[in-house]
Design a protein around this motif. Sequence first.
Motif, PDB file in Angstrom:
ATOM      1  N   LEU A   1     -38.029   3.005  -2.977  1.00  0.00           N
ATOM      2  CA  LEU A   1     -37.917   1.686  -3.587  1.00  0.00           C
ATOM      3  C   LEU A   1     -39.108   1.478  -4.514  1.00  0.00           C
ATOM      4  O   LEU A   1     -40.255   1.527  -4.085  1.00  0.00           O
ATOM      5  CB  LEU A   1     -37.889   0.599  -2.516  1.00  0.00           C
ATOM      6  N   ASP A   2     -38.827   1.281  -5.796  1.00  0.00           N
ATOM      7  CA  ASP A   2     -39.848   0.988  -6.798  1.00  0.00           C
ATOM      8  C   ASP A   2     -39.356  -0.152  -7.661  1.00  0.00           C
ATOM      9  O   ASP A   2     -38.216  -0.107  -8.152  1.00  0.00           O
ATOM     10  CB  ASP A   2     -40.101   2.206  -7.702  1.00  0.00           C
ATOM     11  N   ASN A   3     -40.191  -1.167  -7.849  1.00  0.00           N
ATOM     12  CA  ASN A   3     -39.842  -2.309  -8.705  1.00  0.00           C
ATOM     13  C   ASN A   3     -38.506  -2.947  -8.320  1.00  0.00           C
ATOM     14  O   ASN A   3     -37.719  -3.338  -9.186  1.00  0.00           O
ATOM     15  CB  ASN A   3     -39.822  -1.895 -10.182  1.00  0.00           C
ATOM     16  N   GLY A   4     -38.234  -3.007  -7.013  1.00  0.00           N
ATOM     17  CA  GLY A   4     -37.028  -3.665  -6.530  1.00  0.00           C
ATOM     18  C   GLY A   4     -35.755  -2.851  -6.679  1.00  0.00           C
ATOM     19  O   GLY A   4     -34.662  -3.366  -6.445  1.00  0.00           O
ATOM     20  N   ARG A   5     -35.873  -1.587  -7.054  1.00  0.00           N
ATOM     21  CA  ARG A   5     -34.688  -0.731  -7.230  1.00  0.00           C
ATOM     22  C   ARG A   5     -34.898   0.609  -6.518  1.00  0.00           C
ATOM     23  O   ARG A   5     -36.009   1.132  -6.467  1.00  0.00           O
ATOM     24  CB  ARG A   5     -34.414  -0.497  -8.710  1.00  0.00           C
ATOM     25  N   TYR A   6     -33.796   1.142  -5.994  1.00  0.00           N
ATOM     26  CA  TYR A   6     -33.841   2.409  -5.270  1.00  0.00           C
ATOM     27  C   TYR A   6     -33.444   3.587  -6.156  1.00  0.00           C
ATOM     28  O   TYR A   6     -32.585   3.475  -7.030  1.00  0.00           O
ATOM     29  CB  TYR A   6     -32.868   2.394  -4.092  1.00  0.00           C
ATOM     30  N   ILE A   7     -34.078   4.715  -5.862  1.00  0.00           N
ATOM     31  CA  ILE A   7     -33.681   6.011  -6.399  1.00  0.00           C
ATOM     32  C   ILE A   7     -33.481   6.900  -5.183  1.00  0.00           C
ATOM     33  O   ILE A   7     -34.275   6.859  -4.236  1.00  0.00           O
ATOM     34  CB  ILE A   7     -34.762   6.598  -7.318  1.00  0.00           C
ATOM     35  N   VAL A   8     -32.420   7.695  -5.188  1.00  0.00           N
ATOM     36  CA  VAL A   8     -32.165   8.602  -4.076  1.00  0.00           C
ATOM     37  C   VAL A   8     -32.143  10.043  -4.585  1.00  0.00           C
ATOM     38  O   VAL A   8     -31.565  10.340  -5.618  1.00  0.00           O
ATOM     39  CB  VAL A   8     -30.848   8.258  -3.326  1.00  0.00           C
ATOM     40  N   ALA A   9     -32.827  10.914  -3.847  1.00  0.00           N
ATOM     41  CA  ALA A   9     -32.800  12.349  -4.113  1.00  0.00           C
ATOM     42  C   ALA A   9     -32.040  13.000  -2.966  1.00  0.00           C
ATOM     43  O   ALA A   9     -32.328  12.752  -1.794  1.00  0.00           O
ATOM     44  CB  ALA A   9     -34.213  12.912  -4.202  1.00  0.00           C
ATOM     45  N   VAL A  10     -31.057  13.821  -3.307  1.00  0.00           N
ATOM     46  CA  VAL A  10     -30.222  14.488  -2.314  1.00  0.00           C
ATOM     47  C   VAL A  10     -30.689  15.932  -2.182  1.00  0.00           C
ATOM     48  O   VAL A  10     -30.750  16.675  -3.168  1.00  0.00           O
ATOM     49  CB  VAL A  10     -28.728  14.434  -2.722  1.00  0.00           C
ATOM     50  N   ILE A  11     -31.019  16.308  -0.946  1.00  0.00           N
ATOM     51  CA  ILE A  11     -31.572  17.623  -0.653  1.00  0.00           C
ATOM     52  C   ILE A  11     -30.671  18.333   0.355  1.00  0.00           C
ATOM     53  O   ILE A  11     -30.359  17.784   1.412  1.00  0.00           O
ATOM     54  CB  ILE A  11     -33.002  17.496  -0.064  1.00  0.00           C
ATOM     55  N   LYS A  12     -30.254  19.541   0.020  1.00  0.00           N
ATOM     56  CA  LYS A  12     -29.386  20.339   0.892  1.00  0.00           C
ATOM     57  C   LYS A  12     -30.242  21.310   1.696  1.00  0.00           C
ATOM     58  O   LYS A  12     -31.068  22.031   1.152  1.00  0.00           O
ATOM     59  CB  LYS A  12     -28.382  21.126   0.049  1.00  0.00           C
ATOM     60  N   LYS A  13     -30.015  21.271   3.025  1.00  0.00           N
ATOM     61  CA  LYS A  13     -30.719  22.195   3.912  1.00  0.00           C
ATOM     62  C   LYS A  13     -29.736  23.277   4.350  1.00  0.00           C
ATOM     63  O   LYS A  13     -28.674  22.980   4.862  1.00  0.00           O
ATOM     64  CB  LYS A  13     -31.276  21.455   5.119  1.00  0.00           C
ATOM     65  N   ALA A  14     -30.114  24.524   4.120  1.00  0.00           N
ATOM     66  CA  ALA A  14     -29.264  25.653   4.477  1.00  0.00           C
ATOM     67  C   ALA A  14     -30.103  26.705   5.189  1.00  0.00           C
ATOM     68  O   ALA A  14     -31.339  26.623   5.196  1.00  0.00           O
ATOM     69  CB  ALA A  14     -28.637  26.249   3.215  1.00  0.00           C
ATOM     70  N   LYS A  15     -29.444  27.693   5.778  1.00  0.00           N
ATOM     71  CA  LYS A  15     -30.175  28.768   6.447  1.00  0.00           C
ATOM     72  C   LYS A  15     -31.059  29.523   5.459  1.00  0.00           C
ATOM     73  O   LYS A  15     -32.121  30.009   5.814  1.00  0.00           O
ATOM     74  CB  LYS A  15     -29.205  29.739   7.111  1.00  0.00           C
ATOM     75  N   SER A  16     -30.603  29.581   4.203  1.00  0.00           N
ATOM     76  CA  SER A  16     -31.342  30.326   3.187  1.00  0.00           C
ATOM     77  C   SER A  16     -32.480  29.525   2.549  1.00  0.00           C
ATOM     78  O   SER A  16     -33.243  30.056   1.751  1.00  0.00           O
ATOM     79  CB  SER A  16     -30.391  30.806   2.091  1.00  0.00           C
ATOM     80  N   GLY A  17     -32.584  28.227   2.872  1.00  0.00           N
ATOM     81  CA  GLY A  17     -33.664  27.423   2.318  1.00  0.00           C
ATOM     82  C   GLY A  17     -33.274  25.969   2.145  1.00  0.00           C
ATOM     83  O   GLY A  17     -32.208  25.535   2.581  1.00  0.00           O
TER      84      GLY A  17
ATOM     85  N   HIS B   1     -22.533  20.818   5.236  1.00  0.00           N
ATOM     86  CA  HIS B   1     -23.920  21.248   5.294  1.00  0.00           C
ATOM     87  C   HIS B   1     -24.780  20.061   5.729  1.00  0.00           C
ATOM     88  O   HIS B   1     -24.313  18.930   5.770  1.00  0.00           O
ATOM     89  CB  HIS B   1     -24.387  21.735   3.917  1.00  0.00           C
ATOM     90  N   LEU B   2     -26.032  20.320   6.009  1.00  0.00           N
ATOM     91  CA  LEU B   2     -26.974  19.261   6.358  1.00  0.00           C
ATOM     92  C   LEU B   2     -27.675  18.801   5.086  1.00  0.00           C
ATOM     93  O   LEU B   2     -28.176  19.621   4.315  1.00  0.00           O
ATOM     94  CB  LEU B   2     -28.009  19.774   7.363  1.00  0.00           C
ATOM     95  N   TYR B   3     -27.672  17.496   4.864  1.00  0.00           N
ATOM     96  CA  TYR B   3     -28.334  16.911   3.702  1.00  0.00           C
ATOM     97  C   TYR B   3     -29.342  15.874   4.157  1.00  0.00           C
ATOM     98  O   TYR B   3     -29.110  15.173   5.133  1.00  0.00           O
ATOM     99  CB  TYR B   3     -27.318  16.215   2.776  1.00  0.00           C
ATOM    100  N   HIS B   4     -30.435  15.774   3.428  1.00  0.00           N
ATOM    101  CA  HIS B   4     -31.386  14.683   3.583  1.00  0.00           C
ATOM    102  C   HIS B   4     -31.322  13.863   2.309  1.00  0.00           C
ATOM    103  O   HIS B   4     -31.316  14.419   1.212  1.00  0.00           O
ATOM    104  CB  HIS B   4     -32.805  15.185   3.821  1.00  0.00           C
ATOM    105  N   LEU B   5     -31.245  12.545   2.482  1.00  0.00           N
ATOM    106  CA  LEU B   5     -31.204  11.631   1.349  1.00  0.00           C
ATOM    107  C   LEU B   5     -32.511  10.849   1.337  1.00  0.00           C
ATOM    108  O   LEU B   5     -32.761  10.030   2.222  1.00  0.00           O
ATOM    109  CB  LEU B   5     -30.002  10.699   1.469  1.00  0.00           C
ATOM    110  N   PHE B   6     -33.360  11.152   0.376  1.00  0.00           N
ATOM    111  CA  PHE B   6     -34.668  10.531   0.247  1.00  0.00           C
ATOM    112  C   PHE B   6     -34.544   9.317  -0.670  1.00  0.00           C
ATOM    113  O   PHE B   6     -34.289   9.472  -1.869  1.00  0.00           O
ATOM    114  CB  PHE B   6     -35.674  11.506  -0.375  1.00  0.00           C
ATOM    115  N   TYR B   7     -34.720   8.130  -0.113  1.00  0.00           N
ATOM    116  CA  TYR B   7     -34.684   6.887  -0.893  1.00  0.00           C
ATOM    117  C   TYR B   7     -36.103   6.415  -1.147  1.00  0.00           C
ATOM    118  O   TYR B   7     -36.941   6.446  -0.245  1.00  0.00           O
ATOM    119  CB  TYR B   7     -33.958   5.784  -0.120  1.00  0.00           C
TER     120      TYR B   7
END
Length: 111
Positions: A70-86, A62-68
């Motif tokens: 950077l806060d206070n010198g550290r990363y957080i990543v949110a993984v988002i799945k893109k599909a035909k249904s949403g 599937h197609l994923y977007h990884l949103f990084y």
Amino acid sequence: MSKRKILTVITDALGDRVVVGENELIHAIDQHFENLPQDILLELLERVLKDPTIVFEEKATHLYHLFYRLDNGRYIVAVIKKAKSGTFFSTIYPTGKLIRNKHKNLKKVKL
């Protein structure tokens, strides 16, 4: 077939409406943010999605977007799945001071 319980919908920096399901958020809390209340994690997720430092695109099954973010010198990543249904929230987790090596070679999405 059980119905997915939707907690909220967040419009991300790319203009996509990301559906946040209860099961996915519970997974993120249980596995990655066990001391964080659900409402605080939802606020953190919204912050990462609306104001990311960098976004990568991964095409696997599937197609994923990884949103990084950077806060206070550290990363957080949110993984988002893109599909035909949403567009759906998969998970969110901290990566420390660096972007994960396997993500560094992915295509960067223009913000």
